[in-house]
Design a protein around this motif. Structure first.
Motif, PDB file in Angstrom:
ATOM      1  N   TRP A   1       2.648  -9.736   9.257  1.00 27.26           N
ATOM      2  CA  TRP A   1       3.674  -8.573   9.968  1.00 27.26           C
ATOM      3  C   TRP A   1       3.035  -8.528  11.290  1.00 27.26           C
ATOM      4  CZ3 TRP A   1       7.435  -9.167   7.295  1.00 27.26           C
ATOM      5  CH2 TRP A   1       7.460  -9.008   5.671  1.00 27.26           C
ATOM      6  N   GLN A   2       1.770  -8.670  11.694  1.00 25.49           N
ATOM      7  CA  GLN A   2       1.215  -8.399  13.084  1.00 25.49           C
ATOM      8  C   GLN A   2       1.429  -9.616  13.861  1.00 25.49           C
ATOM      9  OE1 GLN A   2      -2.810  -6.948  13.705  1.00 25.49           O
ATOM     10  NE2 GLN A   2      -3.026  -6.477  11.424  1.00 25.49           N
ATOM     11  N   ALA A   3       1.431 -10.827  12.943  1.00 26.74           N
ATOM     12  CA  ALA A   3       1.865 -12.174  13.733  1.00 26.74           C
ATOM     13  C   ALA A   3       3.267 -12.076  14.160  1.00 26.74           C
ATOM     14  CB  ALA A   3       1.705 -13.303  12.893  1.00 26.74           C
ATOM     15  N   ILE A   4       4.268 -11.666  13.555  1.00 28.49           N
ATOM     16  CA  ILE A   4       5.628 -11.486  13.928  1.00 28.49           C
ATOM     17  C   ILE A   4       5.734 -10.647  15.117  1.00 28.49           C
ATOM     18  CG2 ILE A   4       7.869 -10.507  13.039  1.00 28.49           C
ATOM     19  CD1 ILE A   4       6.808 -11.690  10.110  1.00 28.49           C
ATOM     20  N   ALA A   5       5.016  -9.317  15.316  1.00 26.20           N
ATOM     21  CA  ALA A   5       5.240  -8.568  16.133  1.00 26.20           C
ATOM     22  C   ALA A   5       4.705  -9.271  17.423  1.00 26.20           C
ATOM     23  CB  ALA A   5       4.310  -7.058  15.860  1.00 26.20           C
ATOM     24  N   GLY A   6       3.559 -10.037  17.359  1.00 27.17           N
ATOM     25  CA  GLY A   6       3.170 -10.722  18.430  1.00 27.17           C
ATOM     26  C   GLY A   6       3.781 -11.701  19.133  1.00 27.17           C
TER      27      GLY A   6
ATOM     28  N   VAL B   1      17.087 -26.588   4.074  1.00 27.93           N
ATOM     29  CA  VAL B   1      17.085 -25.579   3.150  1.00 27.93           C
ATOM     30  C   VAL B   1      16.017 -25.731   2.138  1.00 27.93           C
ATOM     31  CG1 VAL B   1      18.457 -24.285   1.453  1.00 27.93           C
ATOM     32  CG2 VAL B   1      19.361 -24.602   3.596  1.00 27.93           C
ATOM     33  N   VAL B   2      16.053 -27.013   1.622  1.00 30.92           N
ATOM     34  CA  VAL B   2      15.053 -27.224   0.705  1.00 30.92           C
ATOM     35  C   VAL B   2      13.519 -27.152   1.209  1.00 30.92           C
ATOM     36  CG1 VAL B   2      14.096 -29.032  -0.943  1.00 30.92           C
ATOM     37  CG2 VAL B   2      16.788 -28.508  -0.920  1.00 30.92           C
ATOM     38  N   ALA B   3      13.445 -27.647   2.584  1.00 33.44           N
ATOM     39  CA  ALA B   3      12.066 -27.479   3.205  1.00 33.44           C
ATOM     40  C   ALA B   3      11.894 -26.050   3.314  1.00 33.44           C
ATOM     41  CB  ALA B   3      12.510 -28.354   4.284  1.00 33.44           C
ATOM     42  N   ALA B   4      12.896 -25.304   3.528  1.00 35.51           N
ATOM     43  CA  ALA B   4      12.596 -24.007   3.940  1.00 35.51           C
ATOM     44  C   ALA B   4      12.019 -23.183   2.738  1.00 35.51           C
ATOM     45  CB  ALA B   4      13.695 -23.203   4.608  1.00 35.51           C
ATOM     46  N   GLY B   5      12.737 -23.562   1.557  1.00 35.52           N
ATOM     47  CA  GLY B   5      12.134 -23.091   0.354  1.00 35.52           C
ATOM     48  C   GLY B   5      10.784 -23.345  -0.173  1.00 35.52           C
ATOM     49  N   MET B   6      10.206 -24.712   0.180  1.00 37.76           N
ATOM     50  CA  MET B   6       9.021 -25.168   0.022  1.00 37.76           C
ATOM     51  C   MET B   6       8.093 -24.266   0.908  1.00 37.76           C
ATOM     52  SD  MET B   6       9.511 -29.063  -0.523  1.00 37.76           S
ATOM     53  CE  MET B   6      10.192 -29.860  -1.975  1.00 37.76           C
ATOM     54  N   VAL B   7       8.293 -24.182   2.194  1.00 34.43           N
ATOM     55  CA  VAL B   7       7.693 -23.463   3.149  1.00 34.43           C
ATOM     56  C   VAL B   7       7.487 -22.157   2.550  1.00 34.43           C
ATOM     57  CG1 VAL B   7       7.546 -22.289   5.234  1.00 34.43           C
ATOM     58  CG2 VAL B   7       8.027 -24.590   5.030  1.00 34.43           C
ATOM     59  N   TRP B   8       8.528 -21.275   1.980  1.00 41.69           N
ATOM     60  CA  TRP B   8       8.476 -19.916   1.617  1.00 41.69           C
ATOM     61  C   TRP B   8       7.502 -20.024   0.444  1.00 41.69           C
ATOM     62  CZ3 TRP B   8      10.488 -15.372   2.881  1.00 41.69           C
ATOM     63  CH2 TRP B   8      10.413 -14.187   2.032  1.00 41.69           C
ATOM     64  N   GLN B   9       7.771 -20.729  -0.594  1.00 41.37           N
ATOM     65  CA  GLN B   9       6.801 -20.741  -1.729  1.00 41.37           C
ATOM     66  C   GLN B   9       5.391 -21.005  -1.421  1.00 41.37           C
ATOM     67  OE1 GLN B   9       7.723 -20.145  -5.028  1.00 41.37           O
ATOM     68  NE2 GLN B   9       9.689 -19.517  -4.351  1.00 41.37           N
ATOM     69  N   SER B  10       4.927 -22.042  -0.662  1.00 43.18           N
ATOM     70  CA  SER B  10       3.698 -22.060   0.010  1.00 43.18           C
ATOM     71  C   SER B  10       2.942 -20.972   0.328  1.00 43.18           C
ATOM     72  CB  SER B  10       3.873 -23.588   0.765  1.00 43.18           C
ATOM     73  OG  SER B  10       4.120 -24.540  -0.225  1.00 43.18           O
TER      74      SER B  10
ATOM     75  N   ALA C   1       7.680 -18.892   7.258  1.00 48.12           N
ATOM     76  CA  ALA C   1       6.285 -18.825   6.838  1.00 48.12           C
ATOM     77  C   ALA C   1       5.652 -17.277   7.129  1.00 48.12           C
ATOM     78  CB  ALA C   1       5.490 -19.793   7.695  1.00 48.12           C
ATOM     79  N   MET C   2       5.953 -16.913   8.221  1.00 48.70           N
ATOM     80  CA  MET C   2       5.343 -15.804   8.642  1.00 48.70           C
ATOM     81  C   MET C   2       5.995 -14.444   7.528  1.00 48.70           C
ATOM     82  SD  MET C   2       3.338 -16.312  10.800  1.00 48.70           S
ATOM     83  CE  MET C   2       3.235 -17.979  10.146  1.00 48.70           C
ATOM     84  N   ILE C   3       7.278 -14.411   7.433  1.00 45.19           N
ATOM     85  CA  ILE C   3       7.694 -13.428   6.228  1.00 45.19           C
ATOM     86  C   ILE C   3       7.155 -13.742   5.011  1.00 45.19           C
ATOM     87  CG2 ILE C   3       9.859 -12.401   5.498  1.00 45.19           C
ATOM     88  CD1 ILE C   3      11.132 -13.210   7.974  1.00 45.19           C
ATOM     89  N   ALA C   4       7.029 -14.916   4.601  1.00 46.40           N
ATOM     90  CA  ALA C   4       6.884 -15.171   3.197  1.00 46.40           C
ATOM     91  C   ALA C   4       5.379 -14.809   3.070  1.00 46.40           C
ATOM     92  CB  ALA C   4       6.983 -16.765   2.918  1.00 46.40           C
ATOM     93  N   GLY C   5       4.634 -14.983   4.147  1.00 45.85           N
ATOM     94  CA  GLY C   5       3.137 -14.774   4.006  1.00 45.85           C
ATOM     95  C   GLY C   5       2.759 -13.352   4.681  1.00 45.85           C
ATOM     96  N   ARG C   6       3.701 -12.599   4.854  1.00 46.63           N
ATOM     97  CA  ARG C   6       3.659 -11.076   5.246  1.00 46.63           C
ATOM     98  C   ARG C   6       2.494 -10.867   6.348  1.00 46.63           C
ATOM     99  NH1 ARG C   6       2.949 -11.634  -0.409  1.00 46.63           N
ATOM    100  NH2 ARG C   6       4.353 -10.700  -1.640  1.00 46.63           N
TER     101      ARG C   6
END
Length: 373
Positions: free
Chosen positions: A186-191, A262-271, A179-184
């Motif tokens: 980056w600050q949250a990923i660092a935190g 994997v399908v669930a992760a794909g749905m998270v990515w798209q959302s 979710a964090m990478i898909a939504g870009r």
């Protein structure tokens, strides 16, 4: 079912669950029972008394448990930082520690849920009852999840720092990087990376490197329990456990579980990539489909898609998902011999929150922006 009737029912269910949990706290104060919190309390007591390096020594840990109950209920299968969080509760007598743990983590969960749902919805989720009854950690982990997501738009670095605290139960953080990478974010990923690293480092400095080696050994033991079918399948709530309950071979069941994840992760990515409404509900449902090792109390997170569906006016779907959660609680309590259906509730929640938003997005796409036929 009208909104007024549904509101009164959720108030009644929430009040019933809170009453049962309050009665449980009283019982633990007056006549302690060997529930899951006993494992937490024993680890916290050992840390508070300077014996934290031994929390993964099954016999040493069990000896502390037996100071409360003749039955040593469980080893301690969590990372060292979680034991540090429990030290304050270990300083208290067991019954008082149980009550303080349930009340404080429960209050934190309700507070963190308020930006997303009304208190009655948060407390009427069936897994709340299981978590409060045995003193598990789903109030705490769900609180981290909800508080972190709420801070994401306004204080992304802090949001990530809060989400990073899920390192105490990393199987519930599997979908967060997607979710964090898909939504870009980056600050949250660092935190998140910083807070997780800092928490692990504090655990290392406080309890020593041997505690981590012992933790990974404990982790492999629990993995073996699942792989060797030494766990009653209806006590586990994952897709893998559901398939194993019906007799599928371990390899086939795991392959299907991974495919669903994997399908669930794909749905998270798209959302999250498209910033769709309800993406947090999609993430919450997908989180419960990622790990083979999932228990009914972790289903507290299903309150998020239930609340979203109620807000969207999909009351029937919300009640259906709530019903799956209730059946999982009934199964774990031993009232019937059917399988644990929490994973079906998570799948229903994922589809119900994802599909309508994807359909709306496609309907709103101008013809000129559509892919050529």
């Amino acid at each position: 079912m009208g909104n007024g009737i549904l509101a009164r029912l959720t108030v009644a269910v929430a009040a019933l669950f809170c009453g049962i949990i309050a009665a449980t706290c009283w019982i633990m104060l007056t006549d302690p029972k060997p529930v899951d919190f006993l494992s937490f309390w024993a680890a916290g007591r050992m840390v508070a008394e300077g014996a934290g390096a031994q929390i993964y020594d099954i016999e040493a840990h069990r000896a502390v448990e037996r100071s409360v109950s003749a039955v040593g209920i469980l080893p301690f299968p969590y990372p060292p930082p979680f034991a540090l969080m429990l030290a304050a509760f270990g300083l208290l007598p067991f019954g008082l520690g149980f009550a303080a743990w349930v009340v404080l983590t429960g209050a934190f969960y309700v507070w963190a849920a308020r930006p997303w749902m009304q208190d009655r919805i948060a407390l009427a989720q069936p897994s709340v009852l299981v978590n409060g009854f045995i003193g598990q950690n789903a109030f705490l982990t769900s609180g981290f999840f909800l508080a972190g997501l709420h801070l994401l738009k306004t204080r992304p670095l802090m949001a990530g720092a809060v989400l990073g605290l899920l390192v105490i139960k990393p199987q519930l953080a599997v979908m967060l990087p997607v979710a964090m990478i898909a939504g870009r974010h980056w600050q949250a990923i660092a935190g998140g990376g910083f807070s997780a690293f800092l928490l692990l480092l504090v655990g290392l400095v406080t309890l020593g490197s041997a505690s981590y080696a012992a933790f990974f050994q404990m982790l492999s033991t629990y993995t073996g329990f699942v792989a060797e079918s030494r766990w009653p399948w209806r006590e586990l709530a994952s897709v893998y456990a559901l398939l194993r309950y019906f007799g599928l071979a371990a390899g086939i069941a795991m392959s299907i579980h991974v495919a669903v994840a994997v399908v669930a992760a794909g749905m998270v990515w798209q959302s999250w990539r498209r910033d769709r409404p309800g993406k947090e509900a999609v993430l919450a449902a997908a989180t419960l489909l990622g790990t083979p090792y999932l228990l009914t109390y972790d289903g507290v997170l299903l309150a998020v898609p239930v609340a979203w569906l109620l807000l969207a006016g999909s009351r029937t779907l919300a009640v259906l998902i709530w019903g799956f959660s209730l059946l999982s609680v009934v199964a774990v309590a031993g009232f019937y011999e059917l399988p644990n259906l929490l994973s079906l509730g998570a799948i229903a929640a994922l589809v119900a929150c994802y599909v309508p938003q994807r359909a709306k997005e496609k309907a709103a796409t101008p013809l000129s922006a559509a892919a050529p036929v």
